[in-house]
Write a protein that holds these residues in place. Structure first.
Motif, PDB file in Angstrom:
ATOM      1  N   ASP A 256       0.672  -1.326  -0.174  1.00 36.04           N
ATOM      2  CA  ASP A 256      -0.020   0.050  -0.023  1.00 36.04           C
ATOM      3  C   ASP A 256       0.847   1.299  -0.142  1.00 36.04           C
ATOM      4  OD1 ASP A 256      -2.118  -1.664  -0.305  1.00 36.04           O
ATOM      5  OD2 ASP A 256      -2.457  -1.500   2.133  1.00 36.04           O
ATOM      6  N   LEU A 257       1.944   1.277   0.544  1.00 39.37           N
ATOM      7  CA  LEU A 257       2.780   2.315   0.896  1.00 39.37           C
ATOM      8  C   LEU A 257       3.903   2.272  -0.116  1.00 39.37           C
ATOM      9  CD1 LEU A 257       2.911   2.490   4.720  1.00 39.37           C
ATOM     10  CD2 LEU A 257       1.600   3.836   3.187  1.00 39.37           C
ATOM     11  N   LYS A 258       4.340   1.517  -1.113  1.00 39.12           N
ATOM     12  CA  LYS A 258       5.293   1.395  -1.904  1.00 39.12           C
ATOM     13  C   LYS A 258       5.677   2.761  -2.644  1.00 39.12           C
ATOM     14  CE  LYS A 258       3.377  -0.934  -5.799  1.00 39.12           C
ATOM     15  NZ  LYS A 258       3.410  -2.176  -6.516  1.00 39.12           N
ATOM     16  N   ASP A 259       4.604   3.417  -2.900  1.00 44.34           N
ATOM     17  CA  ASP A 259       4.868   4.688  -3.962  1.00 44.34           C
ATOM     18  C   ASP A 259       5.416   5.819  -3.023  1.00 44.34           C
ATOM     19  OD1 ASP A 259       3.822   3.222  -6.069  1.00 44.34           O
ATOM     20  OD2 ASP A 259       1.727   4.114  -6.011  1.00 44.34           O
ATOM     21  N   ARG A 260       5.353   5.493  -1.810  1.00 42.65           N
ATOM     22  CA  ARG A 260       5.857   6.679  -0.872  1.00 42.65           C
ATOM     23  C   ARG A 260       7.016   6.049  -0.360  1.00 42.65           C
ATOM     24  NH1 ARG A 260       1.677   8.962   3.374  1.00 42.65           N
ATOM     25  NH2 ARG A 260       3.542  10.187   3.736  1.00 42.65           N
ATOM     26  N   ARG A 261       7.669   4.986  -0.753  1.00 45.11           N
ATOM     27  CA  ARG A 261       8.769   4.386  -0.267  1.00 45.11           C
ATOM     28  C   ARG A 261       8.832   4.387   1.271  1.00 45.11           C
ATOM     29  NH1 ARG A 261      12.108   7.807  -0.679  1.00 45.11           N
ATOM     30  NH2 ARG A 261      10.855   9.889  -1.615  1.00 45.11           N
ATOM     31  N   ILE A 262       7.718   4.031   2.064  1.00 44.55           N
ATOM     32  CA  ILE A 262       7.598   4.041   3.094  1.00 44.55           C
ATOM     33  C   ILE A 262       7.738   2.413   3.801  1.00 44.55           C
ATOM     34  CG2 ILE A 262       6.039   4.075   5.441  1.00 44.55           C
ATOM     35  CD1 ILE A 262       4.830   6.481   4.075  1.00 44.55           C
ATOM     36  N   ARG A 263       8.973   2.429   4.533  1.00 45.53           N
ATOM     37  CA  ARG A 263       9.103   0.847   4.964  1.00 45.53           C
ATOM     38  C   ARG A 263       8.448   0.330   6.188  1.00 45.53           C
ATOM     39  NH1 ARG A 263      13.823  -0.102   6.974  1.00 45.53           N
ATOM     40  NH2 ARG A 263      14.353   2.015   7.337  1.00 45.53           N
ATOM     41  N   VAL A 264       8.085  -0.777   6.057  1.00 42.64           N
ATOM     42  CA  VAL A 264       7.249  -1.337   7.305  1.00 42.64           C
ATOM     43  C   VAL A 264       7.713  -2.669   7.810  1.00 42.64           C
ATOM     44  CG1 VAL A 264       4.868  -1.719   8.157  1.00 42.64           C
ATOM     45  CG2 VAL A 264       5.129  -0.140   6.449  1.00 42.64           C
ATOM     46  N   ASN A 265       8.263  -2.751   9.010  1.00 46.31           N
ATOM     47  CA  ASN A 265       8.579  -4.031   9.393  1.00 46.31           C
ATOM     48  C   ASN A 265       8.187  -4.291  10.916  1.00 46.31           C
ATOM     49  OD1 ASN A 265      10.971  -4.551   7.468  1.00 46.31           O
ATOM     50  ND2 ASN A 265      11.482  -2.644   7.810  1.00 46.31           N
TER      51      ASN A 265
ATOM     52  N   SER B  16      16.138   2.891  11.011  1.00 50.02           N
ATOM     53  CA  SER B  16      17.342   3.660  10.512  1.00 50.02           C
ATOM     54  C   SER B  16      17.556   3.384   9.021  1.00 50.02           C
ATOM     55  CB  SER B  16      18.571   3.347  11.310  1.00 50.02           C
ATOM     56  OG  SER B  16      19.282   2.037  11.021  1.00 50.02           O
ATOM     57  N   ASP B  17      18.541   4.180   8.521  1.00 47.42           N
ATOM     58  CA  ASP B  17      18.923   4.072   7.123  1.00 47.42           C
ATOM     59  C   ASP B  17      19.812   3.009   6.970  1.00 47.42           C
ATOM     60  OD1 ASP B  17      17.444   6.575   6.578  1.00 47.42           O
ATOM     61  OD2 ASP B  17      19.236   7.639   6.702  1.00 47.42           O
ATOM     62  N   GLU B  18      20.301   2.224   7.957  1.00 40.27           N
ATOM     63  CA  GLU B  18      20.920   1.289   8.009  1.00 40.27           C
ATOM     64  C   GLU B  18      20.295  -0.047   7.267  1.00 40.27           C
ATOM     65  OE1 GLU B  18      22.869   0.586  11.591  1.00 40.27           O
ATOM     66  OE2 GLU B  18      24.080   2.561  11.717  1.00 40.27           O
ATOM     67  N   ALA B  19      19.010   0.078   7.452  1.00 41.26           N
ATOM     68  CA  ALA B  19      17.989  -0.777   7.075  1.00 41.26           C
ATOM     69  C   ALA B  19      17.183  -0.452   5.820  1.00 41.26           C
ATOM     70  CB  ALA B  19      16.981  -1.270   8.131  1.00 41.26           C
ATOM     71  N   SER B  20      17.882   0.375   4.989  1.00 42.63           N
ATOM     72  CA  SER B  20      17.001   1.125   3.801  1.00 42.63           C
ATOM     73  C   SER B  20      16.532  -0.027   2.908  1.00 42.63           C
ATOM     74  CB  SER B  20      18.090   1.974   3.151  1.00 42.63           C
ATOM     75  OG  SER B  20      19.325   1.197   2.822  1.00 42.63           O
ATOM     76  N   PHE B  21      17.251  -1.197   2.834  1.00 40.20           N
ATOM     77  CA  PHE B  21      16.601  -2.190   1.876  1.00 40.20           C
ATOM     78  C   PHE B  21      15.829  -3.434   2.769  1.00 40.20           C
ATOM     79  CE2 PHE B  21      17.134  -5.180  -1.863  1.00 40.20           C
ATOM     80  CZ  PHE B  21      16.223  -4.500  -2.730  1.00 40.20           C
TER      81      PHE B  21
END
Length: 250
Positions: A168-177, A230-235
């Motif tokens: 749902d949020l991929k277009d906003r590049r929001i990560r969910v974990n 964090s950005d360390e988990a950017s992928f």
């Protein structure tokens, strides 16, 4: 200590004790402006003193939509956006099948599922593109526990929110974990296990079942949350990160 979250705005629900408090402290120590929630004012006041740094406490029950609205109103009074949401507020009680009441079901699902859903959904207008959402699930979502089926079902639902919301949020590049702690030393755990010697005995027994040979500490869960945020988990996106000493891996 790094400053990975310098000038970042972070929301931590259920931030007055246990994992939430430890995580709020960790975010604040790394430069974030942190907003915490809790139901009891005295617990919020104590947490603010313990966390230090730039922390704002908002009293509220995250199963109530009006309280969630009040949280984000408080954020908007100080900041134009949110960088991280840690939807952590939750809880549960033992109730074996055959003794589950409608009240038990409703309370647990309202807090752990409804609360998480609307905490995240109502954050979206403020959450910046490229931001991060971390949800608190549990090892109980993948392993059976006697008399704990309702709580376990809510945590399985939370884990699946992460799987779906990344689409749902991929277009906003929001990560969910999702973070899934195992047995962790908290006041809530002691209360769940009956307190005192009874709780100590149960924790000692459970520690013997964990490959690491002990139960976890809230600060250890907090470190994993900060990594995911964090950005360390950017992928890293849509995962369930177990922080359980290997409990559900055997």
């Amino acid at each position: 200590m790094t400053n990975r979250f310098e000038n970042k705005t972070v929301v931590v629900t259920g931030g007055t004790s246990g994992i939430g408090l430890a995580t709020a402290k960790a975010f604040a120590a790394e430069g974030a402006s942190v907003f915490i929630t809790g139901r009891r004012r005295e617990a919020l006041d104590a947490a603010v003193k313990e966390i230090g740094g730039r922390v704002t406490a908002v009293q509220g029950d995250m199963s109530k939509l009006a309280d969630i609205d009040r949280l984000y109103d408080a954020v908007q009074q100080k900041h134009s956006h949110i960088d991280v949401v840690f939807a952590n507020a939750g809880g549960g009680e033992f109730a074996p099948l055959g003794a589950i009441t409608e009240e038990h079901y409703q309370k647990t699902f309202d807090t752990n599922v409804k609360g998480v859903l609307f905490t995240v959904q109502k954050a979206l207008p403020l959450l910046r593109d490229g931001g991060s959402i971390v949800l608190t699930s549990s090892t109980t979502g993948v392993s059976g526990t006697p008399a704990f089926s309702v709580y376990s079902a809510t945590k399985a639902a939370v884990r699946n929110f992460a799987r779906n919301w990344i689409l749902d949020l991929k277009d906003r590049r929001i990560r969910v974990n999702a973070i899934s702690p195992g047995v962790t030393e908290t006041a809530g755990l002691n209360e769940l296990f009956g307190g005192g010697d009874q709780a100590d005995g149960t924790k000692s027994y459970l520690a013997g079942l964990i490959p690491a040979g002990r139960i976890g500490q809230p600060e250890e869960i907090a470190k994993a949350v900060l990594f995911l945020a964090s950005d360390e988990a950017s992928f890293v996106n849509g995962v369930e990160l177990f922080v359980d000493g290997g409990q559900v891996q055997i």
